[in-house]
Structures are given as structure tokens and as C-alpha cells.
Design an enzyme around this catalytic site. Structure first.
Site, PDB file in Angstrom:
ATOM      1  N   HIS A  23       0.806  -1.157  -0.170  1.00 14.69           N
ATOM      2  CA  HIS A  23      -0.075   0.005  -0.116  1.00 14.69           C
ATOM      3  C   HIS A  23       0.789   1.344   0.038  1.00 14.69           C
ATOM      4  CE1 HIS A  23      -3.119  -2.510   2.229  1.00 14.69           C
ATOM      5  NE2 HIS A  23      -3.542  -2.270   0.963  1.00 14.69           N
ATOM      6  N   LYS A  43     -18.206  -6.353   7.108  1.00 13.33           N
ATOM      7  CA  LYS A  43     -17.098  -6.928   7.019  1.00 13.33           C
ATOM      8  C   LYS A  43     -16.315  -7.322   8.169  1.00 13.33           C
ATOM      9  CE  LYS A  43     -13.000  -7.034   3.715  1.00 13.33           C
ATOM     10  NZ  LYS A  43     -12.497  -6.432   2.636  1.00 13.33           N
ATOM     11  N   ARG A  65      -1.912  -5.912  -8.547  1.00 10.79           N
ATOM     12  CA  ARG A  65      -0.735  -6.691  -8.559  1.00 10.79           C
ATOM     13  C   ARG A  65      -0.557  -7.704  -9.749  1.00 10.79           C
ATOM     14  NH1 ARG A  65      -2.860  -7.790  -2.437  1.00 10.79           N
ATOM     15  NH2 ARG A  65      -4.503  -8.058  -3.805  1.00 10.79           N
ATOM     16  N   SER A  81      -3.132  -7.771   2.655  1.00  7.38           N
ATOM     17  CA  SER A  81      -3.384  -7.957   3.735  1.00  7.38           C
ATOM     18  C   SER A  81      -3.971  -9.313   4.321  1.00  7.38           C
ATOM     19  CB  SER A  81      -4.697  -6.851   4.209  1.00  7.38           C
ATOM     20  OG  SER A  81      -4.063  -5.549   3.976  1.00  7.38           O
TER      21      SER A  81
HETATM   22  O1  PNS Z   1      -9.065  -2.889  -0.127  1.00  8.58           O
HETATM   23  P1  PNS Z   1     -10.382  -3.402  -0.625  1.00  8.58           P
HETATM   24  O2  PNS Z   1     -11.344  -3.955   0.514  1.00  8.58           O
HETATM   25  O3  PNS Z   1     -10.551  -4.443  -2.102  1.00  8.58           O
HETATM   26  O4  PNS Z   1     -11.362  -1.937  -1.006  1.00  8.58           O
HETATM   27  C1  PNS Z   1     -12.675  -2.143  -1.920  1.00  8.58           C
HETATM   28  C2  PNS Z   1     -13.180  -0.695  -1.992  1.00  8.58           C
HETATM   29  C3  PNS Z   1     -13.414  -0.092  -0.605  1.00  8.58           C
HETATM   30  C4  PNS Z   1     -12.348  -0.030  -2.717  1.00  8.58           C
HETATM   31  C5  PNS Z   1     -14.598  -0.992  -2.265  1.00  8.58           C
HETATM   32  O5  PNS Z   1     -15.485  -2.103  -1.735  1.00  8.58           O
HETATM   33  C6  PNS Z   1     -15.509   0.270  -2.213  1.00  8.58           C
HETATM   34  O6  PNS Z   1     -15.249   1.278  -2.786  1.00  8.58           O
HETATM   35  N1  PNS Z   1     -16.772   0.515  -1.619  1.00  8.58           N
HETATM   36  C7  PNS Z   1     -17.485   1.354  -1.400  1.00  8.58           C
HETATM   37  C8  PNS Z   1     -18.927   1.183  -2.094  1.00  8.58           C
HETATM   38  C9  PNS Z   1     -18.797   1.205  -3.499  1.00  8.58           C
HETATM   39  O7  PNS Z   1     -18.732   2.533  -4.051  1.00  8.58           O
HETATM   40  N2  PNS Z   1     -18.711   0.326  -4.243  1.00  8.58           N
HETATM   41  C10 PNS Z   1     -18.286   0.346  -5.770  1.00  8.58           C
HETATM   42  C11 PNS Z   1     -19.645   0.487  -6.642  1.00  8.58           C
HETATM   43  S1  PNS Z   1     -21.029  -0.498  -6.080  1.00  8.58           S
END
Ligand code: PNS
Length: 160
Positions: free
Chosen positions: A18, A42, A91, A129
Site C-alpha cells: 500500500h 466485513k 498486483r 493484507s
Molecule cells: O481494499 P478493498 O477492501 O478491496 O477495497 C474495496 C473498496 C473499499 C475500494 C470498495 O469496496 C468500495 O469502494 N466500496 C464502497 C462502495 C462502492 O462505491 N462500491 C463500488 C460500486 S458498487
């Protein structure tokens, strides 16, 4: 105009991968807002406050990054913070399908917000993570994948 990117995620916890992405992003953007999704559904290893603390500690020497939390839609948050882009790390190929879906859904929801993908440094290609938590849970050494303070907290959390 200031170029601002939102770097969203769970950051449970922040990894060297990150940090690598944030540093690369700072070559393209004037400011990066690292934003933790508030997601009570979550299960996480660390609380949001702990995750914010670890981000803050791990990036203490880096200018032009700030830390925040958000809930609801990412594109709404990006607009609220006047960000031009969402920054995500890429990645291996395994990341592609999910990231592609996320980026296209975000574009459908708001065409003004672009997604920028940056490749992590090769040494962090297998760092996530989740895999770090999995290894550390059973006493595995992850000290070269996370900042020292994060390593300390992970070990304490799992009782090592
Ligand atoms: O590190 P992660 O957990 O893969 O991050 C995922 C994240 C937080 C980027 C994604 O789940 C997110 O943006 N969630 C907020 C809700 C949203 O806008 N989702 C995308 C369109 S449905």
C-alpha cells in the site's frame, strides 16, 4: 487546479505494498487521500481507529497524504472531496477482474471520476493484507511485508 486522488480500501492493516502505491501515486497527484471504507458487515482484524493510527505512523515521513474514512458510494465520496481520480494498486492478473468491475461500475455511477491503476513494485506482488493475516495468525514471519509498527501490532493481536 490541485490534482487529488482517493486511495480507498480496507487497509486491515496497511502493508508495504500500500505504501509503495501511495508513494508512486504522489508522482502523479498533488495530494492523496487514503480512505478506509466503514464497513460494519466485513469482519476486520483491526478497528478503524487502529487502522488509521497504523496508516498515520507508517507514512509519517511522507508529505501530501491524508487519512480519512468514508461510507456509502466511493464516487460520492470522491466528488465530495473534489478528487479527480480513484487510485488503486494492481498486483497480479488475479486482481484484474475485480478491479475492472469496480472501475467500470464506478464509471457508470459517475463519469467524472476516473480510476488510475498503478503497478506495485515487484517485491510486493504477492503481498496482501489477507495473506499476511493468514500467515501471522499461525506465527508466520511477515516482518518484511509490513512496517515495523504494524508487525508489532499483528504479533500482539495473535498472541506472539
Ligand atoms: O481494499 P478493498 O477492501 O478491496 O477495497 C474495496 C473498496 C473499499 C475500494 C470498495 O469496496 C468500495 O469502494 N466500496 C464502497 C462502495 C462502492 O462505491 N462500491 C463500488 C460500486 S458498487
Amino acid at each position: 487546479m490541485e490534482r487529488i486522488a482517493i486511495y480507498p480500501g480496507s487497509f486491515d492493516p496497511v502493508t508495504n505494498g500500500h505504501i509503495d502505491i501511495a508513494k508512486r501515486g504522489l508522482k502523479l497527484f498533488d495530494r492523496i487521500i487514503i480512505a478506509i471504507l466503514l464497513n460494519p458487515g466485513k469482519q476486520s482484524l483491526f478497528t478503524v481507529d487502529e487502522r488509521l493510527e497504523m496508516l498515520d505512523e507508517s507514512m509519517s515521513g511522507i508529505d501530501n497524504v491524508e487519512f480519512d474514512t468514508f461510507d456509502g458510494l466511493l464516487v460520492d465520496y470522491a466528488q465530495k472531496r473534489k478528487a479527480n481520480a480513484v487510485l488503486r494498486g494492481m498486483r497480479a492478473v488475479s486482481d484484474f477482474e475485480y478491479e475492472f468491475q469496480l472501475a467500470l461500475m464506478n464509471r457508470k455511477l459517475n463519469r467524472e471520476v476516473e480510476t488510475v491503476f498503478l503497478m506495485t513494485g515487484l517485491r510486493w506482488i504477492f503481498t496482501s493484507s489477507s495473506i499476511i493475516k493468514e500467515a501471522a495468525r499461525f506465527g508466520g514471519d511477515v516482518s518484511d511485508m509490513v512496517p515495523p509498527g504494524v508487525n508489532h501490532r499483528i504479533k500482539a493481536r495473535f498472541g506472539f
